[in-house]
Design a protein around this motif. Structure first.
Motif, PDB file in Angstrom:
ATOM      1  N   THR A 136       0.815  -1.216   0.000  1.00  0.00           N
ATOM      2  CA  THR A 136       0.000   0.000   0.000  1.00  0.00           C
ATOM      3  C   THR A 136       0.851   1.269   0.000  1.00  0.00           C
ATOM      4  N   THR A 176      -4.727  -9.678   2.860  1.00  0.00           N
ATOM      5  CA  THR A 176      -3.963  -8.563   3.392  1.00  0.00           C
ATOM      6  C   THR A 176      -3.368  -8.903   4.758  1.00  0.00           C
ATOM      7  N   HIS A 231      -4.450  -2.343   5.205  1.00  0.00           N
ATOM      8  CA  HIS A 231      -4.226  -2.899   3.857  1.00  0.00           C
ATOM      9  C   HIS A 231      -5.555  -3.362   3.261  1.00  0.00           C
ATOM     10  N   ARG A 282      -7.523  -0.380   2.064  1.00  0.00           N
ATOM     11  CA  ARG A 282      -6.999   0.153   0.801  1.00  0.00           C
ATOM     12  C   ARG A 282      -7.384  -0.738  -0.381  1.00  0.00           C
TER      13      ARG A 282
END
Length: 154
Positions: free
Chosen positions: A40, A84, A89, A92
């Protein structure tokens, strides 16, 4: 089917996860599954961290060719499963279009929804612990992918 692992810098956890998954996919002969990783907050083309390189080598995996990739919409859209390392994360990945295809790795693997420990800046023992944590979670996640796919193809 493409599996994408996501962490922050794409130099520690997600490259290790990608390499572990790649090995397990080959060992299990799962021909329909490919794997990648991204971060990210990754800088493009950074190498794996020294700790990740060393711990991977201890397990017979060479991360020398790894180069980091920033998480982007095209990577998210190309993945059917996005796993993730932490909640930010996940947020995102979902913001980039990965809703209903993104999970915390630990939760997808059947455990409590918690982050995978970040070894960045830690000593080699911290990296070793993260490697083992990833190995266990990825083993369970691949089991789930295989079972889910067999159910959907019936």
């Amino acid at each position: 089917m493409h599996l994408l692992f996501v962490c922050t810098g794409n130099t520690c956890r997600s490259p290790l996860a990608e390499a572990i998954a790649r090995r397990m996919i080959a060992d299990r002969a799962i021909p329909y599954l490919t794997v990648g990783s991204a971060g990210t907050s990754a800088w493009a083309d950074a190498p794996a961290s020294d700790g990740a390189l060393l711990v991977a080598l201890e397990h017979g995996i060479d991360l020398g060719d790894h180069r980091s990739r920033p998480l982007a919409q095209e990577l998210v859209s190309g993945a059917q499963v996005i796993l993730t390392m932490g909640p930010h994360h996940l947020d995102r990945a979902e913001a980039l279009g990965g809703t209903r295809r993104s999970w915390l790795l630990t939760e997808y693997a059947g455990g409590a929804p918690r982050p995978v420990s970040d070894p960045f800046g830690g000593d080699l023992d911290v990296y070793r612990a993260t490697y083992l944590e990833l190995e266990q979670a990825i083993d369970a996640a691949l089991d789930r992918i295989v079972v889910d796919r067999s159910r959907s193809t019936r």
